[in-house]
Scaffold this active site. Structure first.
Site, PDB file in Angstrom:
ATOM      1  N   LYS A  55      54.409  36.048  38.615  1.00 32.07           N
ATOM      2  CA  LYS A  55      54.486  34.688  38.069  1.00 32.07           C
ATOM      3  C   LYS A  55      55.897  34.388  37.582  1.00 32.07           C
ATOM      4  CE  LYS A  55      49.692  34.515  36.739  1.00 32.07           C
ATOM      5  NZ  LYS A  55      48.728  34.990  35.754  1.00 32.07           N
ATOM      6  N   GLN A  99      47.249  35.608  29.950  1.00 32.17           N
ATOM      7  CA  GLN A  99      46.698  36.418  31.030  1.00 32.17           C
ATOM      8  C   GLN A  99      45.371  37.040  30.598  1.00 32.17           C
ATOM      9  OE1 GLN A  99      48.052  36.645  34.137  1.00 32.17           O
ATOM     10  NE2 GLN A  99      46.407  37.985  34.806  1.00 32.17           N
ATOM     11  N   ASP A 122      46.176  26.721  33.067  1.00 35.64           N
ATOM     12  CA  ASP A 122      45.053  27.411  33.710  1.00 35.64           C
ATOM     13  C   ASP A 122      43.856  26.466  33.874  1.00 35.64           C
ATOM     14  OD1 ASP A 122      45.217  30.067  34.590  1.00 35.64           O
ATOM     15  OD2 ASP A 122      45.296  30.838  32.534  1.00 35.64           O
TER      16      ASP A 122
HETATM   17  N1  GUN Z   1      43.509  36.879  35.357  1.00 36.12           N
HETATM   18  C1  GUN Z   1      43.115  36.851  36.659  1.00 36.12           C
HETATM   19  N2  GUN Z   1      43.213  35.600  37.155  1.00 36.12           N
HETATM   20  C2  GUN Z   1      43.681  34.820  36.163  1.00 36.12           C
HETATM   21  C3  GUN Z   1      44.020  33.438  36.074  1.00 36.12           C
HETATM   22  O1  GUN Z   1      43.885  32.645  37.007  1.00 36.12           O
HETATM   23  N3  GUN Z   1      44.485  33.033  34.863  1.00 36.12           N
HETATM   24  C4  GUN Z   1      44.626  33.880  33.810  1.00 36.12           C
HETATM   25  N4  GUN Z   1      45.070  33.369  32.681  1.00 36.12           N
HETATM   26  N5  GUN Z   1      44.335  35.153  33.859  1.00 36.12           N
HETATM   27  C5  GUN Z   1      43.864  35.627  35.035  1.00 36.12           C
END
Ligand code: GUN
Length: 295
Positions: A55, A99, A122
């Site tokens: 990311k 996350q 998100d």
């Molecule tokens: N962990 C796995 N996929 C995601 C996601 O799309 N967003 C977040 N915040 N954590 C994750």
């Protein structure tokens, strides 16, 4: 019958990231605003560390600011909440992503609800989930949004098509169903208690598999020519002891029946980060009352 067309998520996500980067460059040039994404990682989950690193890299490549906050696994919940409060107020931060999964001593829902809905890139905050369902300017969860962009790129207009979403999670299944309803599909949400799942799936022009069960959906469950979006990412062990990434769809049999299918890896996966960047740009534009026509 010829094999299904492969839906190339690597290629399409690169196009999305390029168009986001072009808009970011305009925003920097014309408005002197650089969109900023803050990512909070609590603990050392290896898969999460890989995601967060990717990311960061993609955010910087798109010309945005990336703010990483790595906290030890034993960080008390109130400290995470204090950090989110500070990020909510920080004018340089337009998107906040915590996350998941979080360590067990932290209440995930409380953390999600602490994020300002305007910065919730998100799309997990109940305000955004509600707006997605009821209309209004929401931020849409990245994986379903990425899946929808792939579907529209493959099929064009989706109106009137029968869609079956397998899985009812808040992160994928439910928002995916909402997005498909908005596109005027006839939507069925199937789950672990659905009776005759193969029979339900066989009616679908569009199948979204988001259950987290390796290779569960078989080729003979599919209507010939249908479009399959495989959201699953499962690590399986092969007889020789090596490990392999597979989706929720049994690719080898499905590719013989479907009209188009996303591979795993290289399908939906790369779209998730592309949509995170898109959401960060959208959040930044809304926070600054700028329009983003045509995005
Ligand atoms: N962990 C796995 N996929 C995601 C996601 O799309 N967003 C977040 N915040 N954590 C994750």
């Amino acid at each position: 019958m010829t094999d299904a067309k492969l839906i190339d998520g690597n290629l399409f996500s690169a196009k999305v990231r390029e168009s986001v980067a072009a808009r970011v460059a305009e925003m920097v040039e014309h408005h002197k605003i650089t969109p900023g994404l803050a990512v909070v990682l609590v603990g050392e989950d290896p898969a999460s560390q890989v995601y967060v690193r990717t990311k960061h890299k993609r955010t910087v490549e798109a010309g945005m600011n990336s703010f990483e906050h790595k906290l030890p696994a034993d960080t008390p919940e109130h400290e995470v909440l204090l950090l989110i409060e500070a990020l909510n107020k920080d004018p340089q931060v337009h998107g906040i992503l915590v996350q998941l999964p979080l360590p067990k001593h932290i209440d995930t829902q409380r953390v999600i609800e602490a994020i300002s809905p305007a910065k919730d890139v998100d799309g997990f905050h109940p305000v955004n989930a509600g707006r997605l369902a009821a209309g209004g300017d929401s931020l849409v969860p990245c994986t379903p949004l990425g899946s929808l962009l792939l579907l529209k790129d493959t099929l064009g207009k989706l109106g009137g098509l029968d869609a079956v979403v397998i899985g009812r999670s808040n992160i994928v299944g439910k928002p995916m169903a909402q997005l498909l309803i908005k596109e005027s599909c006839t939507v069925t949400v199937a789950h672990s208690q659905t009776r005759d799942l193969p029979g339900v799936v066989r009616r679908a022009d569009i199948v979204i598999a988001a259950v987290g069960k390796a290779e569960m959906v078989k080729g003979d469950w599919l209507k010939p020519g249908c479009t399959v979006i495989d959201v699953g990412i499962n690590r399986i062990e092969l007889p020789d002891g090596s490990r392999k990434l597979v989706g929720d769809v049994d690719f080898a049999s499905a590719v013989k029946v479907a009209g188009a299918i996303t591979p795993v890896p290289g399908g939906v996966g790369p779209m998730t980060i592309a949509c995170l960047l898109r959401n960060t740009l959208v959040a930044c534009a809304r926070l600054h009352h700028l329009s983003l026509k045509g995005l």
